[in-house]
Design a protein around this motif. Structure first.
Motif, PDB file in Angstrom:
ATOM      1  N   GLU A  80      51.490  11.555  -4.377  1.00  0.00           N
ATOM      2  CA  GLU A  80      52.566  12.081  -3.556  1.00  0.00           C
ATOM      3  C   GLU A  80      52.202  12.016  -2.078  1.00  0.00           C
ATOM      4  N   PHE A  81      53.256  11.916  -1.265  1.00  0.00           N
ATOM      5  CA  PHE A  81      53.104  11.876   0.183  1.00  0.00           C
ATOM      6  C   PHE A  81      52.649  13.241   0.685  1.00  0.00           C
ATOM      7  N   VAL A  82      51.730  13.238   1.673  1.00  0.00           N
ATOM      8  CA  VAL A  82      51.269  14.482   2.285  1.00  0.00           C
ATOM      9  C   VAL A  82      51.689  14.542   3.751  1.00  0.00           C
ATOM     10  N   ALA A  83      51.330  13.510   4.513  1.00  0.00           N
ATOM     11  CA  ALA A  83      51.632  13.515   5.945  1.00  0.00           C
ATOM     12  C   ALA A  83      51.612  12.094   6.469  1.00  0.00           C
ATOM     13  N   GLY A  84      52.400  11.849   7.515  1.00  0.00           N
ATOM     14  CA  GLY A  84      52.432  10.531   8.124  1.00  0.00           C
ATOM     15  C   GLY A  84      52.500  10.632   9.631  1.00  0.00           C
TER      16      GLY A  84
ATOM     17  N   GLY B 291      52.934   8.340  17.485  1.00  0.00           N
ATOM     18  CA  GLY B 291      52.514   9.731  17.322  1.00  0.00           C
ATOM     19  C   GLY B 291      53.501  10.681  16.693  1.00  0.00           C
ATOM     20  N   TRP B 292      54.658  10.173  16.257  1.00  0.00           N
ATOM     21  CA  TRP B 292      55.590  11.053  15.543  1.00  0.00           C
ATOM     22  C   TRP B 292      54.992  11.396  14.186  1.00  0.00           C
ATOM     23  N   THR B 293      55.137  12.645  13.784  1.00  0.00           N
ATOM     24  CA  THR B 293      54.537  13.098  12.540  1.00  0.00           C
ATOM     25  C   THR B 293      55.586  13.668  11.592  1.00  0.00           C
ATOM     26  N   ASN B 294      55.274  13.609  10.307  1.00  0.00           N
ATOM     27  CA  ASN B 294      56.089  14.305   9.323  1.00  0.00           C
ATOM     28  C   ASN B 294      55.183  14.736   8.179  1.00  0.00           C
ATOM     29  N   TYR B 295      55.623  15.788   7.488  1.00  0.00           N
ATOM     30  CA  TYR B 295      54.788  16.437   6.479  1.00  0.00           C
ATOM     31  C   TYR B 295      55.583  16.764   5.227  1.00  0.00           C
TER      32      TYR B 295
ATOM     33  N   LYS C 185      53.263  21.975   5.404  1.00  0.00           N
ATOM     34  CA  LYS C 185      53.699  22.273   6.776  1.00  0.00           C
ATOM     35  C   LYS C 185      53.106  23.587   7.251  1.00  0.00           C
ATOM     36  N   GLY C 186      52.578  23.570   8.477  1.00  0.00           N
ATOM     37  CA  GLY C 186      51.962  24.771   9.031  1.00  0.00           C
ATOM     38  C   GLY C 186      50.507  24.947   8.650  1.00  0.00           C
ATOM     39  N   ARG C 187      50.044  24.173   7.663  1.00  0.00           N
ATOM     40  CA  ARG C 187      48.637  24.274   7.242  1.00  0.00           C
ATOM     41  C   ARG C 187      47.853  22.995   7.548  1.00  0.00           C
ATOM     42  N   PHE C 188      48.491  21.847   7.410  1.00  0.00           N
ATOM     43  CA  PHE C 188      47.834  20.557   7.631  1.00  0.00           C
ATOM     44  C   PHE C 188      48.327  19.943   8.939  1.00  0.00           C
ATOM     45  N   THR C 189      47.435  19.228   9.614  1.00  0.00           N
ATOM     46  CA  THR C 189      47.803  18.521  10.833  1.00  0.00           C
ATOM     47  C   THR C 189      47.254  17.103  10.772  1.00  0.00           C
ATOM     48  N   ILE C 190      48.135  16.136  10.942  1.00  0.00           N
ATOM     49  CA  ILE C 190      47.712  14.744  10.981  1.00  0.00           C
ATOM     50  C   ILE C 190      47.620  14.301  12.441  1.00  0.00           C
ATOM     51  N   SER C 191      46.612  13.496  12.736  1.00  0.00           N
ATOM     52  CA  SER C 191      46.446  12.967  14.090  1.00  0.00           C
ATOM     53  C   SER C 191      45.773  11.607  13.983  1.00  0.00           C
ATOM     54  N   ARG C 192      45.747  10.884  15.090  1.00  0.00           N
ATOM     55  CA  ARG C 192      45.117   9.570  15.077  1.00  0.00           C
ATOM     56  C   ARG C 192      44.443   9.312  16.403  1.00  0.00           C
TER      57      ARG C 192
END
Length: 121
Positions: free
Chosen positions: A46-50, A55-59, A64-71
Protein backbone atom coordinates in the motif's frame (compact mmCIF):
# COMPACT_ATOMS: atom_id res chain seq x y z
CA UNK A 1 22.48 -0.04 -13.57
CA UNK A 2 20.04 2.01 -11.52
CA UNK A 3 19.57 1.02 -7.91
CA UNK A 4 17.48 2.26 -5.01
CA UNK A 5 18.90 1.30 -1.64
CA UNK A 6 16.87 1.73 1.54
CA UNK A 7 18.19 1.93 5.08
CA UNK A 8 16.98 2.85 8.54
CA UNK A 9 14.51 0.11 9.35
CA UNK A 10 14.53 -1.77 12.62
CA UNK A 11 12.70 -2.62 15.81
CA UNK A 12 11.13 0.15 17.85
CA UNK A 13 8.60 0.39 20.66
CA UNK A 14 5.19 1.90 20.09
CA UNK A 15 5.39 5.69 20.30
CA UNK A 16 8.95 5.71 19.05
CA UNK A 17 10.49 7.07 15.86
CA UNK A 18 12.48 5.85 12.89
CA UNK A 19 13.90 7.59 9.84
CA UNK A 20 14.10 5.68 6.59
CA UNK A 21 16.40 6.70 3.75
CA UNK A 22 16.45 5.65 0.12
CA UNK A 23 19.29 6.64 -2.19
CA UNK A 24 19.21 6.31 -5.96
CA UNK A 25 22.46 5.44 -7.70
CA UNK A 26 23.58 4.68 -11.23
CA UNK A 27 23.19 6.55 -14.51
CA UNK A 28 20.06 8.61 -15.00
CA UNK A 29 19.20 12.09 -16.16
CA UNK A 30 16.51 13.07 -13.71
CA UNK A 31 14.30 11.92 -10.85
CA UNK A 32 10.65 12.90 -10.86
CA UNK A 33 8.36 11.68 -8.11
CA UNK A 34 9.62 9.54 -5.25
CA UNK A 35 7.61 7.66 -2.68
CA UNK A 36 7.25 5.08 0.03
CA UNK A 37 5.03 2.01 0.13
CA UNK A 38 4.67 -0.73 2.71
CA UNK A 39 3.55 -4.33 2.82
CA UNK A 40 2.44 -6.00 6.02
CA UNK A 41 2.33 -9.81 6.33
CA UNK A 42 -0.63 -11.23 4.44
CA UNK A 43 -1.58 -7.87 2.96
CA UNK A 44 -1.10 -6.10 -0.32
CA UNK A 45 1.48 -3.40 -0.78
CA UNK A 46 0.00 0.00 0.00
CA UNK A 47 0.94 3.61 -0.62
CA UNK A 48 2.35 5.52 2.37
CA UNK A 49 3.68 8.85 1.13
CA UNK A 50 4.83 10.55 -2.05
CA UNK A 51 6.78 13.64 -3.02
CA UNK A 52 6.91 15.25 -6.44
CA UNK A 53 9.95 16.63 -8.17
CA UNK A 54 9.11 20.09 -6.89
CA UNK A 55 8.33 18.99 -3.35
CA UNK A 56 4.57 18.53 -3.27
CA UNK A 57 3.68 15.81 -0.81
CA UNK A 58 0.76 13.51 -0.14
CA UNK A 59 0.10 10.88 2.50
CA UNK A 60 -2.06 7.90 3.22
CA UNK A 61 -4.67 8.92 5.78
CA UNK A 62 -3.45 6.72 8.64
CA UNK A 63 0.03 8.30 8.63
CA UNK A 64 -0.93 11.96 8.25
CA UNK A 65 0.48 14.01 11.10
CA UNK A 66 2.89 11.24 12.09
CA UNK A 67 5.05 10.63 8.99
CA UNK A 68 6.94 13.21 6.96
CA UNK A 69 8.42 12.59 3.53
CA UNK A 70 11.26 14.76 2.24
CA UNK A 71 13.97 14.62 -0.39
CA UNK A 72 17.49 15.87 -0.97
CA UNK A 73 17.91 16.28 -4.70
CA UNK A 74 21.66 16.84 -4.40
CA UNK A 75 21.96 13.39 -2.85
CA UNK A 76 19.25 11.71 -4.95
CA UNK A 77 17.72 10.60 -1.68
CA UNK A 78 14.23 10.44 -0.24
CA UNK A 79 13.51 10.18 3.46
CA UNK A 80 10.58 9.08 5.58
CA UNK A 81 10.52 10.39 9.14
CA UNK A 82 8.14 8.21 11.14
CA UNK A 83 7.00 9.43 14.55
CA UNK A 84 4.44 8.11 17.04
CA UNK A 85 4.81 4.65 15.55
CA UNK A 86 2.07 2.10 16.13
CA UNK A 87 2.15 -1.71 15.97
CA UNK A 88 0.00 -1.50 12.84
CA UNK A 89 2.85 0.33 11.10
CA UNK A 90 4.81 -2.92 11.14
CA UNK A 91 5.67 -3.83 7.55
CA UNK A 92 8.38 -4.00 4.96
CA UNK A 93 8.82 -0.47 3.61
CA UNK A 94 9.74 0.03 -0.03
CA UNK A 95 10.80 3.21 -1.77
CA UNK A 96 10.22 3.94 -5.41
CA UNK A 97 11.31 6.60 -7.82
CA UNK A 98 10.33 7.67 -11.33
CA UNK A 99 13.58 8.05 -13.21
CA UNK A 100 14.31 9.41 -16.65
CA UNK A 101 17.37 7.60 -17.94
CA UNK A 102 18.07 10.03 -20.78
CA UNK A 103 17.25 13.71 -21.25
CA UNK A 104 13.88 13.91 -22.94
CA UNK A 105 13.05 10.24 -22.36
CA UNK A 106 10.00 9.01 -20.49
CA UNK A 107 10.24 7.86 -16.89
CA UNK A 108 10.49 4.35 -15.52
CA UNK A 109 9.54 3.40 -11.98
CA UNK A 110 12.25 1.70 -9.96
CA UNK A 111 11.86 0.00 -6.59
CA UNK A 112 14.15 -0.60 -3.67
CA UNK A 113 14.61 -3.98 -2.01
CA UNK A 114 12.67 -3.06 1.12
CA UNK A 115 13.54 -2.46 4.75
CA UNK A 116 11.77 -4.08 7.68
CA UNK A 117 10.07 -1.97 10.32
CA UNK A 118 8.76 -3.71 13.45
CA UNK A 119 6.83 -1.77 16.06
CA UNK A 120 6.33 -3.60 19.35
CA UNK A 121 3.43 -2.85 21.68
Amino acid sequence: QVQLVESGGGLVQAGGSLRLSCAASGKFARINAMGWYRQAPGKQREFVAGISGVGWTNYEDSVKGRFTISRDNAKNTVYLQMNSLKPEDTAVYYCNADLGIYMGSGVTTYWGQGTQVIVSS
